[in-house]
Design a protein around this motif. Structure first.
Motif, PDB file in Angstrom:
ATOM      1  N   VAL A  46      -4.907   7.725  -4.853  1.00  0.00           N
ATOM      2  CA  VAL A  46      -3.682   8.515  -4.974  1.00  0.00           C
ATOM      3  C   VAL A  46      -3.765   9.452  -6.177  1.00  0.00           C
ATOM      4  O   VAL A  46      -3.524  10.645  -6.070  1.00  0.00           O
ATOM      5  CB  VAL A  46      -2.449   7.597  -5.098  1.00  0.00           C
TER       6      VAL A  46
ATOM      7  N   ALA B 263       5.211   9.846  -0.348  1.00  0.00           N
ATOM      8  CA  ALA B 263       4.078   9.111  -0.919  1.00  0.00           C
ATOM      9  C   ALA B 263       3.912   9.476  -2.391  1.00  0.00           C
ATOM     10  O   ALA B 263       3.693   8.607  -3.235  1.00  0.00           O
ATOM     11  CB  ALA B 263       2.809   9.419  -0.134  1.00  0.00           C
TER      12      ALA B 263
ATOM     13  N   ARG C 242       6.579   7.772  -4.333  1.00  0.00           N
ATOM     14  CA  ARG C 242       6.365   6.319  -4.430  1.00  0.00           C
ATOM     15  C   ARG C 242       5.330   5.978  -5.481  1.00  0.00           C
ATOM     16  O   ARG C 242       5.386   4.916  -6.106  1.00  0.00           O
ATOM     17  CB  ARG C 242       5.905   5.773  -3.079  1.00  0.00           C
ATOM     18  N   ALA C 243       4.358   6.877  -5.656  1.00  0.00           N
ATOM     19  CA  ALA C 243       3.320   6.627  -6.648  1.00  0.00           C
ATOM     20  C   ALA C 243       3.922   6.506  -8.046  1.00  0.00           C
ATOM     21  O   ALA C 243       3.361   5.850  -8.922  1.00  0.00           O
ATOM     22  CB  ALA C 243       2.276   7.743  -6.607  1.00  0.00           C
TER      23      ALA C 243
ATOM     24  N   PHE D  94      -3.891  -7.007  -2.019  1.00  0.00           N
ATOM     25  CA  PHE D  94      -4.733  -6.722  -0.861  1.00  0.00           C
ATOM     26  C   PHE D  94      -5.775  -7.831  -0.732  1.00  0.00           C
ATOM     27  O   PHE D  94      -6.668  -7.976  -1.572  1.00  0.00           O
ATOM     28  CB  PHE D  94      -5.380  -5.346  -0.996  1.00  0.00           C
TER      29      PHE D  94
ATOM     30  N   ALA E 215       0.830  -1.204   0.000  1.00  0.00           N
ATOM     31  CA  ALA E 215       0.000   0.000   0.000  1.00  0.00           C
ATOM     32  C   ALA E 215       0.868   1.259   0.000  1.00  0.00           C
ATOM     33  O   ALA E 215       0.589   2.224  -0.709  1.00  0.00           O
ATOM     34  CB  ALA E 215      -0.934  -0.006   1.205  1.00  0.00           C
ATOM     35  N   ARG E 216       1.933   1.236   0.801  1.00  0.00           N
ATOM     36  CA  ARG E 216       2.836   2.387   0.823  1.00  0.00           C
ATOM     37  C   ARG E 216       3.514   2.548  -0.528  1.00  0.00           C
ATOM     38  O   ARG E 216       3.694   3.666  -1.013  1.00  0.00           O
ATOM     39  CB  ARG E 216       3.893   2.201   1.915  1.00  0.00           C
ATOM     40  N   ALA E 217       3.867   1.415  -1.141  1.00  0.00           N
ATOM     41  CA  ALA E 217       4.558   1.484  -2.429  1.00  0.00           C
ATOM     42  C   ALA E 217       3.665   2.095  -3.512  1.00  0.00           C
ATOM     43  O   ALA E 217       4.158   2.643  -4.488  1.00  0.00           O
ATOM     44  CB  ALA E 217       5.019   0.096  -2.855  1.00  0.00           C
ATOM     45  N   LEU E 218       2.333   2.016  -3.332  1.00  0.00           N
ATOM     46  CA  LEU E 218       1.425   2.639  -4.299  1.00  0.00           C
ATOM     47  C   LEU E 218       1.351   4.141  -4.105  1.00  0.00           C
ATOM     48  O   LEU E 218       0.799   4.856  -4.939  1.00  0.00           O
ATOM     49  CB  LEU E 218       0.009   2.064  -4.138  1.00  0.00           C
ATOM     50  N   GLY E 219       1.867   4.621  -2.972  1.00  0.00           N
ATOM     51  CA  GLY E 219       1.816   6.055  -2.700  1.00  0.00           C
ATOM     52  C   GLY E 219       0.707   6.459  -1.744  1.00  0.00           C
ATOM     53  O   GLY E 219       0.378   7.633  -1.633  1.00  0.00           O
ATOM     54  N   LEU E 220       0.113   5.493  -1.052  1.00  0.00           N
ATOM     55  CA  LEU E 220      -0.910   5.833  -0.063  1.00  0.00           C
ATOM     56  C   LEU E 220      -0.242   6.412   1.187  1.00  0.00           C
ATOM     57  O   LEU E 220       0.860   6.009   1.540  1.00  0.00           O
ATOM     58  CB  LEU E 220      -1.722   4.591   0.319  1.00  0.00           C
ATOM     59  N   SER E 221      -0.929   7.356   1.832  1.00  0.00           N
ATOM     60  CA  SER E 221      -0.386   7.957   3.054  1.00  0.00           C
ATOM     61  C   SER E 221      -0.590   7.006   4.235  1.00  0.00           C
ATOM     62  O   SER E 221      -1.318   6.021   4.119  1.00  0.00           O
ATOM     63  CB  SER E 221      -1.108   9.268   3.336  1.00  0.00           C
TER      64      SER E 221
ATOM     65  N   LEU F  64      -7.612   1.993   4.733  1.00  0.00           N
ATOM     66  CA  LEU F  64      -8.078   1.219   3.569  1.00  0.00           C
ATOM     67  C   LEU F  64      -7.569  -0.217   3.556  1.00  0.00           C
ATOM     68  O   LEU F  64      -8.228  -1.100   3.012  1.00  0.00           O
ATOM     69  CB  LEU F  64      -7.621   1.907   2.269  1.00  0.00           C
TER      70      LEU F  64
ATOM     71  N   GLN G 239      -4.202   6.550   5.038  1.00  0.00           N
ATOM     72  CA  GLN G 239      -4.882   5.751   4.008  1.00  0.00           C
ATOM     73  C   GLN G 239      -4.525   4.278   4.130  1.00  0.00           C
ATOM     74  O   GLN G 239      -5.392   3.411   3.995  1.00  0.00           O
ATOM     75  CB  GLN G 239      -4.505   6.257   2.614  1.00  0.00           C
TER      76      GLN G 239
END
Lengths: 224, 264
Positions: free
Chosen positions: B127, B95, B98-99, B111, A127-133, A140, A136
């Motif tokens: 994001v 963040a 990282r996106a 997930f 999740a962090r690697a996707l850029g979520l804070s 989530l 989040q």
């Protein structure tokens, strides 16, 4: 044997209804408070982490009676904080919900933290690697999975909470335990019947809770 | 050091020519795990469009190297820049960065409580703030591209490892990353599923994606890499084109490593 119940002198259902209301409001309150606490306990901010840890360890280890009486004598009667209520009945009820929430929130927090520990680290990393804070990731990804695996311990907390509402009798909230005290005084000849009636009343409240949530926990379990 | 990078003449190599500019630059990076010096003075430059394969024995620091690039592992000293920007501290800035860096893990890390489609739309919705319809269209297109379009409404646990890893690649691609990091993407897969994942990665490489791939798949390194980086004991021991590296390794460490994996 049960004839004193028919006398119309005692409002048994009304008293248990107050117990149910205490339980519901405190359950909602402690679910929210416990979630916030666990958020603090796993947060990357050291100040929040230490507040969460400190709060949980102090409040969890304080007797509930002291907390509830402290709310009544300390908050209400000494500091004049009545939580927006103006009559004795409402003040007592709201203070009891506050005390129960403050106390039960710590157990909710710890049940959720055990749930968080069942979520593999990789889930948060992805999740962090996707850029979520951080919030989040927690909201989530981590907490939804933590809640699902924490249903059973949360059911335990809810059952304990239901029975802990009896402590509200100490500050005069008209719930089941206060009525029992009155009946024990007036109906001494039927002492064991009185005990039996109230014990049965609580079992009626808690047993379905446990069964229902046991079923829910199987339904929502995350398959890995 | 980026001068070593060489165009791979595999098929339609037209797109694979590294465009000008260095995308990822690690300079003098050091990291310790307790007393263990896992990354020692790492200098590595990855050009835009380049495919760099990192190989080496277990515990040589190659996964750690890969994870420092999007700061899943912090570094003790040195500097890492991505597209000219230094990696920021933990927070909003990080963040955002990282996106732009896609990551694929050894253990997939889809997930578990979300469907395949939700896995691929989540980053776009939360994001990139894409609207739901666009995000779903894009997700379905990407899932088709990696060959798991028919699985969109299933949960990860219902998929095979190879399918899960392909979904994970689609999830990363959905963010339109500038660079993709692969941390041993096939190491947790059954042998017969490795190829389906490697094929997707080959295709990506051909399409000109900048990739850093930590792997034990020497076949992939030979066919898709522009450059092979060989690591041992926390150091980059050798950097060369795949042909050079596999046919004429210079260092004894690399010769030893290759003799163990190529002849048995």
């Amino acid at each position: 044997m049960f004839d004193f119940l028919d006398s119309g002198q005692y409002d048994l259902l009304g008293a248990f209804w107050v117990t149910v209301q205490l339980t519901l409001y405190s359950a909602i309150g402690s679910l929210i408070w416990g979630t916030l606490l666990v958020g603090m306990r796993v947060s990357p901010v050291p100040l929040m982490r230490s507040f969460g840890t400190g709060y949980v360890n102090v409040v969890r280890n304080t007797p509930l009676t002291i907390i509830v009486i402290g709310c009544s004598l300390g908050l209400s009667q000494t500091l004049g904080i009545n939580l927006g209520a103006d009559n004795f009945k409402d003040i007592g009820f709201r203070l009891a919900v506050l005390g129960l929430t403050a106390y039960t929130g710590t157990f909710v927090c710890e049940a959720l933290r055990s749930g968080i520990n069942t979520v593999p680290v990789g889930q948060a990393e992805a999740a962090r690697a996707l850029g979520l804070s951080f919030t989040q990731v927690l909201r989530l990804i981590v907490l939804p999975q933590a809640f699902r695996s924490a249903v059973t311990p949360l059911a335990n907390v809810l059952i304990a909470l239901t029975k802990n509402t009896t402590v509200a009798a100490a500050i005069g909230v008209g719930e089941a335990a206060l009525l029992m005290k009155e009946m024990v005084e007036n109906e001494a000849q039927a002492l064991f019947t009185v005990f039996g009636v109230f014990a049965f009343g609580f079992i009626v409240l808690t047993l379905p809770t446990g069964l229902l949530l046991g079923w829910v926990s199987k339904r929502v379990a995350v398959k890995r | 050091m980026s001068g070593v990078s060489v165009t791979k003449d595999a098929g339609d190599a037209g797109d694979a020519v590294p465009a000008s500019g260095d995308l990822v630059v690690l300079s003098c990076v050091n990291k310790h795990f307790g007393a263990l010096h896992v990354l020692q003075d790492i200098d590595l430059t990855i050009a835009r469009g380049e495919v760099v394969v990192v190989i080496g024995p277990s515990g040589s620091g190659k996964s750690t190297l890969c994870r420092t690039i999007n700061r899943l592992e912090t570094i003790d000293s040195g500097a890492i820049t991505i597209d000219g920007k230094a990696l920021p501290q933990e927070g909003r800035e990080l963040a955002r960065l990282r996106a732009d860096v896609g990551m694929v893990f050894q253990s997939f890390n889809l997930f578990a409580h979300k469907t395949v489609l939700e896995n691929v739309t989540l980053g776009q919705l939360k994001v990139r703030k894409t609207d739901k319809k666009t995000a779903e269209e894009k997700a379905r297109a990407l899932l088709d591209r990696v060959g798991v379009g028919s699985q969109a409404d299933k949960y990860p646990a219902q998929l095979s490892g190879g399918q899960q890893q392909r979904v994970a690649i689609a999830r990363a691609l959905a963010m339109d990353p500038k660079v993709m990091l692969f941390d041993e993407p096939t190491s947790a897969l059954d042998p017969e599923m490795i190829n389906e994942v490697l094929e997707v990665m080959q295709q990506l490489a051909r399409d000109g994606m900048t990739m850093v791939v930590v792997t034990h798949e020497m076949g992939f390194a030979r066919s898709a890499a522009n450059r092979v980086v060989f690591m041992a004991d926390g150091r980059i021991v050798e950097e060369a084109t795949p042909d050079e590296f596999f046919n004429n390794p210079r260092s004894d460490r690399a010769k030893d490593f290759l003799s163990k994996i190529l002849h048995h």
